[in-house]
Design a protein around this motif. Structure first.
Motif, PDB file in Angstrom:
ATOM      1  N   UNK A   1     -10.226  40.840 -34.803  1.00  0.00           N
ATOM      2  CA  UNK A   1      -9.499  40.870 -36.069  1.00  0.00           C
ATOM      3  C   UNK A   1      -8.757  39.571 -36.293  1.00  0.00           C
ATOM      4  N   UNK A   2      -8.069  39.105 -35.254  1.00  0.00           N
ATOM      5  CA  UNK A   2      -7.267  37.887 -35.396  1.00  0.00           C
ATOM      6  C   UNK A   2      -8.132  36.714 -35.829  1.00  0.00           C
ATOM      7  N   UNK A   3      -9.273  36.570 -35.182  1.00  0.00           N
ATOM      8  CA  UNK A   3     -10.175  35.464 -35.501  1.00  0.00           C
ATOM      9  C   UNK A   3     -10.727  35.594 -36.920  1.00  0.00           C
ATOM     10  N   UNK A   4     -11.099  36.806 -37.309  1.00  0.00           N
ATOM     11  CA  UNK A   4     -11.734  36.993 -38.608  1.00  0.00           C
ATOM     12  C   UNK A   4     -10.765  36.892 -39.781  1.00  0.00           C
ATOM     13  N   UNK A   5      -9.592  37.448 -39.636  1.00  0.00           N
ATOM     14  CA  UNK A   5      -8.706  37.599 -40.783  1.00  0.00           C
ATOM     15  C   UNK A   5      -7.557  36.600 -40.857  1.00  0.00           C
TER      16      UNK A   5
ATOM     17  N   UNK B   1       0.137  33.384 -35.177  1.00  0.00           N
ATOM     18  CA  UNK B   1       1.593  33.322 -35.272  1.00  0.00           C
ATOM     19  C   UNK B   1       2.115  34.474 -36.138  1.00  0.00           C
ATOM     20  N   UNK B   2       3.054  35.233 -35.581  1.00  0.00           N
ATOM     21  CA  UNK B   2       3.661  36.330 -36.314  1.00  0.00           C
ATOM     22  C   UNK B   2       2.879  37.628 -36.313  1.00  0.00           C
ATOM     23  N   UNK B   3       1.736  37.626 -35.643  1.00  0.00           N
ATOM     24  CA  UNK B   3       0.927  38.844 -35.595  1.00  0.00           C
ATOM     25  C   UNK B   3       1.327  39.700 -34.401  1.00  0.00           C
TER      26      UNK B   3
ATOM     27  N   UNK C   1      -3.911  43.916 -32.883  1.00  0.00           N
ATOM     28  CA  UNK C   1      -4.113  44.030 -34.319  1.00  0.00           C
ATOM     29  C   UNK C   1      -5.045  45.205 -34.580  1.00  0.00           C
ATOM     30  N   UNK C   2      -4.556  46.172 -35.347  1.00  0.00           N
ATOM     31  CA  UNK C   2      -5.329  47.358 -35.724  1.00  0.00           C
ATOM     32  C   UNK C   2      -5.293  47.484 -37.246  1.00  0.00           C
ATOM     33  N   UNK C   3      -6.111  48.392 -37.779  1.00  0.00           N
ATOM     34  CA  UNK C   3      -6.070  48.612 -39.221  1.00  0.00           C
ATOM     35  C   UNK C   3      -4.671  49.026 -39.674  1.00  0.00           C
ATOM     36  N   UNK C   4      -3.999  49.822 -38.870  1.00  0.00           N
ATOM     37  CA  UNK C   4      -2.649  50.253 -39.224  1.00  0.00           C
ATOM     38  C   UNK C   4      -1.677  49.069 -39.229  1.00  0.00           C
ATOM     39  N   UNK C   5      -1.744  48.237 -38.207  1.00  0.00           N
ATOM     40  CA  UNK C   5      -0.821  47.097 -38.141  1.00  0.00           C
ATOM     41  C   UNK C   5      -1.137  46.035 -39.191  1.00  0.00           C
TER      42      UNK C   5
END
Length: 144
Positions: free
Chosen positions: A7-11, A16-18, A22-26
């Motif tokens: 998710x981090x790479x794609x979106x 920073x700040x994540x 990372x999930x759909x909810x977060x």
């Protein structure tokens, strides 16, 4: 060598700040603010399609997508659809072993999807959900 996507790479261009995970909810606050337009080509590349070919997956016309890409952030609706696609890509990669296998599977007709390819179904919210459910069944050994 097979690369892994997340998710981090794609979106996001930076983590920073994540949150750590990372999930759909977060992702909800970022979806509501809108992902930066740079997320779109990363998801398109992971899917193995050109940026403009993302329009049907996002539920918009090619012209609407072109206009959206001229802005700095995507709308809530486009961000939501992009997050759903990223989720399926990451899930398919995790279940099938690699992003390459995930792409291959997405373009192969599936008996459990009435002979349709997952790729065909990714063009609607309901279809995305069906693909996600099928991947969950495969992950747990219940294919039918």
């Amino acid at each position: 060598m097979t690369s892994r996507i997340s998710f981090k790479h794609l979106l996001f261009s930076s983590s920073k700040g994540l949150p750590t995970e990372v999930t759909l909810l977060s992702l909800q606050p970022w979806i509501h603010r809108g992902f930066t337009v740079e997320a779109l080509p990363r998801v398109a590349e992971a899917m193995g399609v050109r940026d403009v070919a993302m329009a049907p997956y996002l539920g918009v016309s090619g012209r609407t997508l072109q206009r959206a890409m001229q802005k700095s952030t995507l709308s809530v609706e486009l961000s939501d659809r992009l997050a759903a696609l990223a989720n399926i890509l990451v899930l398919a990669q995790d279940v099938l072993g690699s992003i390459e296998e995930a792409r291959r599977w997405l373009s192969t007709s599936q008996v459990a999807l009435d002979g349709k390819t997952p790729d065909e179904l990714l063009r609607t919210v309901t279809g995305c959900r069906e693909v996600e459910l099928l991947l969950g069944r495969i992950q747990h050994g219940v294919y039918t």
